[in-house]
Design a protein around this motif. Sequence first.
Motif, mmCIF file in Angstrom:
data_model
loop_
_atom_site.group_PDB
_atom_site.id
_atom_site.type_symbol
_atom_site.label_atom_id
_atom_site.label_comp_id
_atom_site.label_asym_id
_atom_site.label_seq_id
_atom_site.Cartn_x
_atom_site.Cartn_y
_atom_site.Cartn_z
ATOM 1 N N ALA A 86 -9.935 -6.901 5.097
ATOM 2 C CA ALA A 86 -10.328 -7.205 3.615
ATOM 3 C C ALA A 86 -9.345 -8.465 3.383
ATOM 4 O O ALA A 86 -8.224 -8.788 3.627
ATOM 5 C CB ALA A 86 -9.583 -6.242 2.832
ATOM 6 N N ALA A 114 -7.883 -11.258 0.681
ATOM 7 C CA ALA A 114 -7.223 -11.101 -0.606
ATOM 8 C C ALA A 114 -6.287 -12.425 -0.496
ATOM 9 O O ALA A 114 -5.163 -12.091 -1.586
ATOM 10 C CB ALA A 114 -6.436 -10.035 -0.880
ATOM 11 N N GLY A 155 -0.277 -8.861 -6.782
ATOM 12 C CA GLY A 155 -1.490 -8.378 -6.106
ATOM 13 C C GLY A 155 -2.325 -7.599 -7.127
ATOM 14 O O GLY A 155 -3.161 -6.842 -6.683
ATOM 15 N N THR A 192 -5.931 -7.591 -7.068
ATOM 16 C CA THR A 192 -7.054 -7.389 -6.088
ATOM 17 C C THR A 192 -6.716 -5.933 -5.788
ATOM 18 O O THR A 192 -7.100 -5.499 -4.731
ATOM 19 C CB THR A 192 -6.594 -8.231 -4.858
ATOM 20 O OG1 THR A 192 -5.247 -8.249 -4.387
ATOM 21 C CG2 THR A 192 -6.891 -9.741 -5.176
ATOM 22 N N ARG A 222 -8.432 -4.090 -2.785
ATOM 23 C CA ARG A 222 -8.034 -3.602 -1.401
ATOM 24 C C ARG A 222 -8.137 -2.052 -1.219
ATOM 25 O O ARG A 222 -8.389 -1.804 -0.178
ATOM 26 C CB ARG A 222 -6.513 -4.098 -1.325
ATOM 27 C CG ARG A 222 -6.292 -5.486 -1.309
ATOM 28 C CD ARG A 222 -4.867 -6.118 -1.406
ATOM 29 N NE ARG A 222 -4.328 -5.995 -2.904
ATOM 30 C CZ ARG A 222 -3.323 -5.423 -3.063
ATOM 31 N NH1 ARG A 222 -2.460 -4.823 -2.256
ATOM 32 N NH2 ARG A 222 -2.850 -5.443 -4.405
ATOM 33 N N SER A 223 -8.001 -1.306 -2.613
ATOM 34 C CA SER A 223 -7.950 0.250 -2.371
ATOM 35 C C SER A 223 -9.408 0.385 -1.977
ATOM 36 O O SER A 223 -9.755 1.301 -1.373
ATOM 37 C CB SER A 223 -7.729 0.755 -3.799
ATOM 38 O OG SER A 223 -6.536 0.365 -4.208
ATOM 39 N N VAL A 239 -9.816 0.266 1.848
ATOM 40 C CA VAL A 239 -9.091 1.266 2.443
ATOM 41 C C VAL A 239 -9.965 2.698 2.537
ATOM 42 O O VAL A 239 -10.237 3.192 3.455
ATOM 43 C CB VAL A 239 -7.694 1.393 2.054
ATOM 44 C CG1 VAL A 239 -7.376 2.856 2.420
ATOM 45 C CG2 VAL A 239 -6.757 0.500 2.181
ATOM 46 N N LEU A 254 -5.536 -6.803 6.504
ATOM 47 C CA LEU A 254 -5.613 -7.497 5.205
ATOM 48 C C LEU A 254 -5.484 -8.852 5.612
ATOM 49 O O LEU A 254 -4.244 -9.181 6.600
ATOM 50 C CB LEU A 254 -4.541 -6.860 4.174
ATOM 51 C CG LEU A 254 -4.519 -7.446 3.039
ATOM 52 C CD1 LEU A 254 -5.953 -7.195 2.281
ATOM 53 C CD2 LEU A 254 -3.442 -7.275 2.251
ATOM 54 N N ASN A 307 1.189 -3.189 1.212
ATOM 55 C CA ASN A 307 -0.263 -2.989 1.693
ATOM 56 C C ASN A 307 -0.188 -1.617 2.738
ATOM 57 O O ASN A 307 -1.094 -1.098 2.843
ATOM 58 C CB ASN A 307 -0.796 -4.264 2.118
ATOM 59 C CG ASN A 307 -1.239 -5.196 1.014
ATOM 60 O OD1 ASN A 307 -1.980 -4.762 0.283
ATOM 61 N ND2 ASN A 307 -0.550 -6.337 0.744
ATOM 62 N N TYR A 351 -3.371 -0.056 4.670
ATOM 63 C CA TYR A 351 -3.549 -0.985 5.620
ATOM 64 C C TYR A 351 -2.650 -0.526 6.931
ATOM 65 O O TYR A 351 -1.612 -0.229 6.857
ATOM 66 C CB TYR A 351 -3.405 -2.223 5.209
ATOM 67 C CG TYR A 351 -4.611 -2.653 4.216
ATOM 68 C CD1 TYR A 351 -5.721 -3.388 4.696
ATOM 69 C CD2 TYR A 351 -4.472 -2.510 2.999
ATOM 70 C CE1 TYR A 351 -6.840 -3.549 3.894
ATOM 71 C CE2 TYR A 351 -5.621 -2.470 1.923
ATOM 72 C CZ TYR A 351 -6.749 -3.337 2.482
ATOM 73 O OH TYR A 351 -7.700 -3.526 1.765
ATOM 74 N N GLN A 370 -2.001 -6.780 9.530
ATOM 75 C CA GLN A 370 -2.167 -7.940 8.602
ATOM 76 C C GLN A 370 -2.611 -9.197 9.572
ATOM 77 O O GLN A 370 -1.940 -9.337 10.704
ATOM 78 C CB GLN A 370 -1.119 -8.329 7.966
ATOM 79 C CG GLN A 370 -1.227 -9.218 6.838
ATOM 80 C CD GLN A 370 0.192 -9.333 5.906
ATOM 81 O OE1 GLN A 370 0.655 -8.381 5.556
ATOM 82 N NE2 GLN A 370 0.584 -10.637 5.807
#
Length: 289
Positions: free
Chosen positions: A150, A152, A170, A173, A177-178, A181, A194, A213, A218, A221
């Motif tokens: 994702a 962001a 955040g 977003t 982001r949710s 997931v 992410l 996150n 998540y 990263q």
Amino acid sequence: MKPYRSLLFVPGHKRSWIDKALASEADAIIIDLEDSVPEPDKALARTNAREALDTHSGDKGILIRPNALDTIHFGSDIAETTHGNLTGFLLPKLFSRDDVVRFDALVTAAEIAYGLSRGSVELIPSLETAASISKVDEILAGPRVGGVMAAAAKDADVSREVGFSWTAEGTETLYLRSKVVLAARAAGLRSIVLGLWQEVSNIDGLRRFATANNGLGYTGQVLIHPTHAPVANESYGLSSAMRTYYEGLVEAFEEGQRQGHGAVSYRGDHIDLAHANHARQALAFAGSN
């Protein structure tokens, strides 16, 4: 794809940078053939990626980000860098499941050409367009999909596409982001990453961002600097205290089962099968890194 905690971007036309990335603390690297590579250096980037794959050994994952389907490079990118040591392709600028199918056909042809088992190279959609985020469920149901990224990031493709103004907190977003997931978990994916934290020297900000996150679900990263890898590994990993806690929880639950109980008390909490399974999954993920 295994749930890598840290995936370090490196521009493909910088051969020495690829070697440094492979020697870093990142769990995996992403050799970029796309945005970070100037147009005259696209062929060089493919050559460097192939050479790195030829000589690679060890557990560090190697992904490649090819150029998008609206360029003249994507076919050569896939044909020249499909390899037995390649973990997968990070797919840029997708708009629908059809784009995943197009990449799948190219990878299948390359696997046949190189004598690789069909399906050995995974596809990891990078959700950086409004259309891809909106259609995330169908995209993750596409062929070969082994994980998802994702996007962001501040002032990147996704912020321009969606129109949000980035903040470190955040809030703008959080839905995006949710949504990713939830779709990834529903698709049974283990690797949900992410991207990315752009303030290279702001390590405290990176740690807060990664911890938040990870709490959202998540597993890792995407990074742009090797100094960020230890922070990501810690933030998305399992601390020694949590490992001990989960090991004790599983032990307590299994002892309770042996005594005929379906639930037990552990450190003051009510523990049943769901809690034990959560702990087992966390320990399994941690053990794969």
